[in-house]
Design a protein around this motif. Structure first.
Motif, short mmCIF file in Angstrom:
data_model
loop_
_atom_site.label_atom_id
_atom_site.label_comp_id
_atom_site.label_asym_id
_atom_site.label_seq_id
_atom_site.Cartn_x
_atom_site.Cartn_y
_atom_site.Cartn_z
N HIS A 218 -9.29 -27.00 20.31
CA HIS A 218 -8.92 -27.29 18.92
C HIS A 218 -7.65 -26.53 18.50
O HIS A 218 -6.80 -27.08 17.78
CB HIS A 218 -10.10 -26.89 18.02
CG HIS A 218 -9.89 -27.11 16.57
ND1 HIS A 218 -10.00 -28.36 16.00
CD2 HIS A 218 -9.57 -26.26 15.56
CE1 HIS A 218 -9.75 -28.25 14.69
NE2 HIS A 218 -9.49 -26.99 14.40
N HIS B 87 -3.97 -27.61 17.03
CA HIS B 87 -3.17 -27.13 15.88
C HIS B 87 -1.73 -26.85 16.32
O HIS B 87 -0.79 -27.16 15.61
CB HIS B 87 -3.80 -25.88 15.26
CG HIS B 87 -4.90 -26.19 14.27
ND1 HIS B 87 -4.70 -26.98 13.16
CD2 HIS B 87 -6.20 -25.84 14.23
CE1 HIS B 87 -5.83 -27.09 12.47
NE2 HIS B 87 -6.77 -26.41 13.10
N SER C 234 -6.05 -20.61 10.07
CA SER C 234 -6.99 -21.62 9.55
C SER C 234 -8.17 -20.91 8.91
O SER C 234 -8.12 -19.71 8.64
CB SER C 234 -7.44 -22.52 10.70
OG SER C 234 -8.27 -21.80 11.57
N ASP D 64 -7.77 -29.89 9.59
CA ASP D 64 -8.35 -30.47 10.81
C ASP D 64 -8.17 -31.98 10.86
O ASP D 64 -8.41 -32.68 9.87
CB ASP D 64 -9.83 -30.11 10.89
CG ASP D 64 -10.00 -28.64 11.21
OD1 ASP D 64 -9.01 -28.01 11.61
OD2 ASP D 64 -11.13 -28.14 11.07
ZN ZN Z 1 -8.77 -26.17 12.53
#
Ligand code: ZN
Ligand code: KG4
Length: 346
Positions: A110, A114, A140, A306
Motif C-alpha cells: 500500500h 502512495h 497518512s 486511499d
Molecule cells: Zn493510505
C-alpha cells in the motif's frame, strides 16, 4: 498495459483501471459515515462493508473505463499494510478474478502505492519523469515515513514516527476540538484562519539526531492547552489548530532537511492522505527548491487519500523493474508489511 487494481486496506473500497501511469478510471466507495459514530475504523465492520461493495465497485471501474476482461493485462492488489479483515476482502477477490480470467496477479505494498501516486497521471496528458534517487515523505492516517528510493522496488525507510502518524495526530486533535472523525482536514482548514503564534507548543524531537518523528507528546500538549482554555470558542479553536499545525509540520520539515543532509537525491516526493495539506505541500516544495530538487505530489486530490489507481500504477512501475506476478493460491494478506520487506530489487 491495462491493469485492474484493487485496494481495501482500510475503510475505502476501491478499484481502478490504469494503463501505464495513466488513470483510466477510479472508484472509491468510502465507509467513513459508518465508522464515524465509533470515532475510528472498526475492522470487522470494514470487512462486511468491503464484501458488500467490492463487486459493484469493480464493475463500475470497468464500465467507466469502457473495458472488458479481454483487454485487461493483469490484476493488482494491496496485500499490506492495513487492517487484516479489510485486506482479506481485496486479496480474496483479486485471487478469484486472476484465476477465473487467467490473468497475472501482482501483490502491491500500500505504501509503494502512495509513492506511485506521484507518477500517476489523472486527467492530464503530461507524463512525469521523476529522476531517482528520490526521497519520499509519506504521511497518512497510519504511517509517517521518509523513504529513500533508489529504484521503484528498492525502498529504504530511513526514518519514521515512533508513535502516532501525522494524519492520526491531526485526527486526534480534531476530536479534542470537537470536530468529529476524521477531523484532520477540518483542523487544517481552521488552522488557516488561526494565529499560530498565540500558543507555543513543543516541536517534537527537534534536537534529536535521528530521522524519526513523534507526535504523541505534542498531542498531549494540545490536550493540556485545550483544558486550560475552557470554555472554547471559535477563535480559540482556530488558534489551537494553527499552533498544532505549525508545531507538527515544523517537526516534520526539520527532519526532512536532516535526511536531505545525509542522502543525496534528485527528487522530493510527498504522498499519502496528508499530501492534501496545501500548507505542508508548499513548505516541502520550498525545501526542494532550496536544495535544487524536483518536487512531486499527486496531480489530483483524489490520488492523495486511499485509492486503487495508485496500486495499478505501482504495479506498472514494478513490472517495468522486473516485479514478478504471484501464484494466486500462495498470496496472503500481510497487515504489518513494511516497504523494506516488500522491496524486490536487489
Ligand atoms: Zn493510505
Ligand atoms: O492515506 P490515507 O487516506 O489513509 C491511510 O492510509 O491512513 O490518509 C488519511 C489521513 C487521515 O488521518 C486524514 O485526517 C489525513 O490523512 N488528512 C489530512 C488532510 N486531509 C486528510 N491531514 C492534514 N491536512 C489535510 N488537509
Amino acid at each position: 498495459m491495462k491493469i485492474l487494481a484493487i485496494d481495501t486496506s482500510c475503510d475505502e473500497t476501491s478499484a481502478a483501471i490504469t494503463d501505464g501511469v495513466r488513470v483510466i478510471s477510479t472508484v472509491v466507495s468510502s465507509q467513513v459515515r459508518y465508522h464515524k459514530k465509533f470515532g475510528g475504523v472498526v475492522p470487522f465492520l470494514a470487512q462486511r462493508l468491503h464484501k458488500e461493495r467490492i463487486d459493484a465497485v469493480i464493475t463500475l471501474a470497468m464500465q467507466r473505463a469502457k473495458v472488458s476482461w479481454s483487454v485487461i493485462n493483469g490484476v493488482a492488489v494491496t496485500y499490506g499494510p492495513g487492517l487484516a479483515p479489510a485486506l482479506q476482502v481485496g486479496v480474496g477477490k483479486a485471487k478469484e478474478l486472476a484465476e477465473n480470467y487467467q490473468k497475472p496477479l501482482y501483490a502491491i505494498d500500500h505504501m509503494a502505492g502512495h509513492i506511485a501516486s506521484c507518477w500517476a497521471q489523472m486527467g492530464t496528458k503530461e507524463l512525469s519523469a521523476i529522476s531517482l534517487p528520490a526521497l519520499a515523505v509519506l504521511a497518512s492516517g497510519n504511517h509517517t515515513e521518509f523513504v529513500y528510493i533508489e529504484g521503484f522496488g528498492k525502498f529504504k525507510v530511513v526514518g519514521q514516527t515512533l508513535d502516532d502518524a501525522l494524519g492520526e495526530a491531526y485526527d486526534k486533535v480534531g476530536r479534542m476540538l470537537g470536530l468529529g472523525y476524521p477531523g484532520g482536514h477540518l483542523v487544517a482548514k481552521l488552522a488557516q484562519q488561526g494565529d499560530a503564534s498565540l500558543y507555543s507548543l513543543p516541536i517534537p524531537m527537534q534536537h534529536s539526531r535521528d530521522f524519526n518523528v513523534s507526535y504523541s507528546g505534542l498531542k498531549n500538549a494540545v490536550r493540556l492547552l485545550i483544558e486550560s482554555l475552557q470554555p472554547l470558542d471559535q477563535k480559540k479553536i482556530s488558534d489551537v489548530a494553527a499552533s498544532f499545525e505549525y508545531a507538527a509540520q515544523k517537526a516534520l520539515l526539520l527532519k526532512v532537511e536532516k535526511v536531505l543532509g545525509e542522502y543525496t537525491v534528485k527528487s522530493l516526493l510527498f504522498a499519502g492522505g496528508v499530501a492534501a495539506n496545501v500548507v505542508l505541500g508548499r513548505a516541502l516544495r520550498k525545501i526542494a527548491k532550496k536544495e535544487h530538487l524536483d518536487f512531486f505530489k499527486p496531480n489530483r486530490r483524489e490520488l492523495c487519500g486511499d485509492n486503487a489507481a495508485m496500486i495499478g500504477v505501482a504495479a506498472f512501475l514494478g513490472i517495468e523493474q522486473g516485479q514478478r506476478s504471484v501464484v494466486p493460491a500462495t498470496l496472503d494478506r500481510n497487515p504489518s508489511l513494511t516497504l523494506d520487506e516488500s522491496s524486490f530489487l536487489g
